[in-house]
Design an enzyme around this catalytic site. Structure first.
Site, mmCIF file in Angstrom:
data_model
loop_
_atom_site.group_PDB
_atom_site.id
_atom_site.type_symbol
_atom_site.label_atom_id
_atom_site.label_comp_id
_atom_site.label_asym_id
_atom_site.label_seq_id
_atom_site.Cartn_x
_atom_site.Cartn_y
_atom_site.Cartn_z
ATOM 1 N N GLU A 1 0.828 -1.202 0.000
ATOM 2 C CA GLU A 1 0.000 0.000 0.000
ATOM 3 C C GLU A 1 0.868 1.260 0.000
ATOM 4 O OE1 GLU A 1 -3.273 0.460 -0.243
ATOM 5 O OE2 GLU A 1 -3.720 -1.676 -0.430
ATOM 6 N N ASP A 2 1.754 1.343 -0.969
ATOM 7 C CA ASP A 2 2.552 2.550 -1.182
ATOM 8 C C ASP A 2 3.574 2.863 -0.096
ATOM 9 O OD1 ASP A 2 1.651 3.263 -3.655
ATOM 10 O OD2 ASP A 2 -0.076 4.338 -2.873
#
Lengths: 323, 446
Positions: free
Chosen positions: B58-59
């Site tokens: 998630e980044d």
């Protein structure tokens, strides 16, 4: 080995290729990746050096703030030949950790004031050490070799001062390891590669025209192959330049000649490149790393836990204690 | 070159500075025209686009501890605190007095100079006093402030606010005055922060992400040239965002460092022929012994074995964003409550509680966790004991003097039950009553 158990003990060999004060290239053979990697990891993270750890700033009217300067001071590599024999200040029993102790710390003083119109560079050369064996590396290099070009080396700049600005501080250097902070890591670059084994299918290679050979050679980003000017044959000039990019293999396939060349990594041969920050010599870095590794193994071997866990380890426990 | 000097002379409310700013390796013509490359807003981080440790989902990004030790992403935070020494006219003024060196407050006033103001260079901890100010309790009486006795002043000290363990340094102190002869004291508090888990970083392509974990250099992957990335970014960030520019930046940056020339990444190769096209960049890469694709063979730092895939690795300009966990982290057990509803306060600045909202409530209802609901919504929030009249259904009260329970509507205490309900509920009933709506409680045996 008693009990007729087959042992996997191996006897790694080291061959030194190139050696300079801060650079070392060597081959490590007849061992495996775990050993090579352990050596690399210890060189980066666990060989002790000395670095400035505590800074007491008396006067700082420079443009950089105290924390900034302290951080910069910490990153200056200091000659650390003494480090292996020194104590960590946390387990030094001769002092209470205030840094006044010769067993665990070295004191530095810096006192610079700019009284001229040009900006004054405060460099590592302005750091006055209380121990002549612990100096900033560039200062040590300047004093050691006569051939060293002093004009080229201006020292490691800490801060620049203009007229009227002053920097006065006391710094304490301590022994430490790279695991705690990168400033204690003696390694600038430590890396290894697997030695490649390149086999050219000569028969298939001969079926290529000279232009085809040339374009095939050029497909490799690094210069691994060349054409022998006399025999017009493709020869391997520098197998180690090969970066396992498989470009030549892809090119051969594109040319409709799969299997033109076979390249394999030798699982048990490594080519190490070690560059030191100058804190210790590159060669010393490797030797110290092996020493640290041995100490770590001893700690496992001699700990009470392993003796107690003899039942659990069985043969292995005896083996570890050198039985 | 844009000088940094004015920033260090001004008294800004909030100022974030990067300790070691760099010029981007890859710029565009527009960036140059605007002078953005001279602003030094970030650092050229060597980024490996790969998956590592699972802390990069998630980044999130994985950072190299050695890089952080050496100053990557380090920043200086300057915050202003100010205080006013007010002039009430008639010669009456707030006063700043020399701090007591002994006594109850002495410890909190350690950093004060004899002039009653925090002195530059001192380390200030939360709850330390930075100005020892006193205000006259009666502000309108005549005469001059010199004539007022010490008893006419009450302390109005100001303290440094921050979470526990968060120390700062007093960087500068400035005094200014206005037309009404009020004196304003401004204090700049400085903090130097190294990146930590949860700090936010971004490339110039809107690919922002927080630091998911920090891993030591020996565990980080390395190439056979000895290159070890500063940062690991998860490849899942690319397909949906389609940030081709970032990939070109990586290639251009890599070519830039290997041939020693700053590259241009203007889109589509731009008609004037100014920008470097990917094909040309690839050629430069090959010339310098890299793969044309920008991918390298990488060895695992943990095992020492080469990784299965080729890793896209090169420098990308990364900026540190001002959202840092240190300014945001918050937790509370007990704490202040709002006066009106007696419920916990809201927000970090008021040491507020963490709200169990409507949707969370719905989940608990669906799950049937009634006791938990009861605990969250009443016991941990605003429990209140009320006296309810079983006859009229209205709220009575407990007379502490007579130790009796009374219903003020029925004028007796015969049919009163005691129960607990949220204070907000009691408040609602009373507000309804004030609007001529009568809510009546019908009690049943529990």
């Amino acid at each position: 080995m008693e009990g007729g158990v087959a042992t996997n003990q191996r006897f790694p060999k080291i061959k030194i290729r190139e050696i300079k004060d801060d650079y070392l290239k060597f081959e490590l053979r007849e061992t495996d990746a775990s050993m090579a990697n352990a050596l690399r990891r210890v060189m980066i993270a666990e060989v002790p050096t000395i670095a400035i750890d505590l800074v007491e700033i008396e006067v700082n009217s420079s443009v950089l703030n105290d924390e900034f300067i302290s951080h910069r001071l910490g990153l200056i590599p200091l000659t650390s030949d003494r480090a292996m024999g020194m104590r960590f200040s946390r387990d030094c029993d001769a002092c209470d950790g205030d840094g006044q102790c010769e067993h665990c710390s070295v004191e530095f003083h810096l006192d610079v004031r700019c009284d001229q119109d040009q900006t004054l560079d405060v460099t590592s050369a302005d750091l006055m050490s209380t121990d002549p064996s612990v100096l900033p590396v560039d200062v040590a290099a300047k004093s050691n070799s006569s051939a060293y070009d002093a004009s080229e080396n201006r020292g490691i700049i800490i801060v620049k001062l203009r007229r009227g600005q002053e920097l006065r501080l006391r710094a304490i250097a301590r022994k430490g390891i790279g695991k705690d902070h990168a400033k204690w890591s003696p390694a600038a670059t430590v890396t290894f590669m697997y030695e490649p084994e390149i086999r050219i299918n000569e028969e298939m290679m001969e079926s290529l025209s000279i232009d085809e050979k040339r374009s095939w050679i050029e497909s490799s980003p690094t210069k691994v192959f060349d054409i022998d000017p006399n025999t017009q044959q493709v020869v391997v000039t520098d197998p180690e330049a090969y970066t396992y990019d498989e470009e030549v293999i892809k090119k051969a396939e594109a040319m409709g000649k799969p299997g033109l060349v076979e390249i394999e990594a030798k699982e048990d041969s490594f080519i190490f490149t070690v560059e030191s920050t100058g804190a210790i010599k590159a060669s010393k870095l490797v030797v110290n790393a092996i020493e640290v590794l041995k100490q770590k193994l001893d700690a496992v071997r001699l700990s009470d836990d392993t003796v107690e866990a003899d039942d659990q380890f069985g043969e292995l426990g005896v083996h570890m204690r050198g039985g | 070159m844009i000088s940094l000097a004015p920033q260090l002379c001004r008294m800004d409310t909030l100022l974030y500075l990067l300790v070691y700013p760099q010029r981007p390796l890859l710029t565009t013509r527009t960036i140059e025209l605007v002078g953005y490359d001279k602003l030094g807003a970030g650092q050229n981080a060597t980024v490996a686009v790969m998956s590592y440790s699972g802390y990069d989902i998630e980044d999130a990004i994985v950072m190299n501890k050695a890089s952080l030790d050496r100053g990557f992403g380090r920043c200086i935070v300057m915050k202003k605190s100010s205080a006013m020494c007010q002039n009430y006219g008639n010669g009456i003024m707030d006063r700043i007095i020399r701090p007591p060196r002994t006594g109850r407050q002495a410890e909190r006033m350690q950093i004060l100079d004899d002039d009653g103001l925090a002195s530059p260079g001192e380390t200030i901890r939360p709850n330390d006093i930075y100005i020892n100010k006193q205000s006259p309790s009666v502000k309108l009486s005549g005469g001059s402030s010199a004539g007022l006795p010490d008893s006419a002043y009450k302390p109005s000290i100001q303290t440094f606010k921050g979470s526990k363990g968060e120390t700062a340094v007093v960087d500068r102190v400035a005094l200014t005055s206005d037309d009404e002869l009020n004196i304003r004291f401004k204090f700049i508090m400085r903090q130097v922060r190294r990146p930590e888990v949860g700090d936010k970083f971004s490339s110039r392509h809107g690919q922002k992400g927080v630091c998911g974990t920090i891993i030591s250099q020996e565990d980080f992957p390395f190439s056979e040239r000895g290159i070890c990335p500063d940062l690991i970014m998860n490849p899942h960030g690319f397909p949906s965002r389609m940030t081709i520019g970032k990939m070109i930046e990586l290639l251009g940056g890599k070519a830039g460092v290997s041939c020693g020339r700053f590259h241009y990444g203007s889109a589509f190769g731009e008609p004037s022929g100014h920008a470097d096209k990917v094909e040309d960049i690839s050629e430069t890469l090959v010339k310098n012994g890299f793969s044309y694709s920008g991918k390298d063979i990488i060895y695992s730092g943990i095992t020492g074995c080469p990784l299965q895939a080729y890793i896209f690795m090169g420098p990308i300009y990364y900026q540190k964003l001002k959202h840092m966990v240190l300014d945001k982290m918050h937790a509370r057990a007990r704490g202040p409550r709002v006066q009106l509803t007696r419920q916990p306060t809201e927000g970090r600045s008021r040491d507020g509680g963490l709200r169990l909202g409507e949707m969370e409530r719905d989940c608990l209802i669906a799950y049937g966790a009634s006791m938990l609901l009861f605990e969250r919504l009443m016991l941990s929030s605003d429990p209140f004991e009320v006296q309810v009249c079983r006859v009229c259904g209205l709220l009575g009260y407990y007379n502490h003097k007579l130790k009796t329970r009374v219903c003020s509507t029925c004028k007796n205490g015969d049919n009163i039950s005691t129960m607990k309900l949220p204070y907000a509920c009691k408040l609602l009933f009373q507000e309804l009553q004030s609007m001529n709506v009568v809510p009546r409680l019908k009690l049943a045996e529990a």
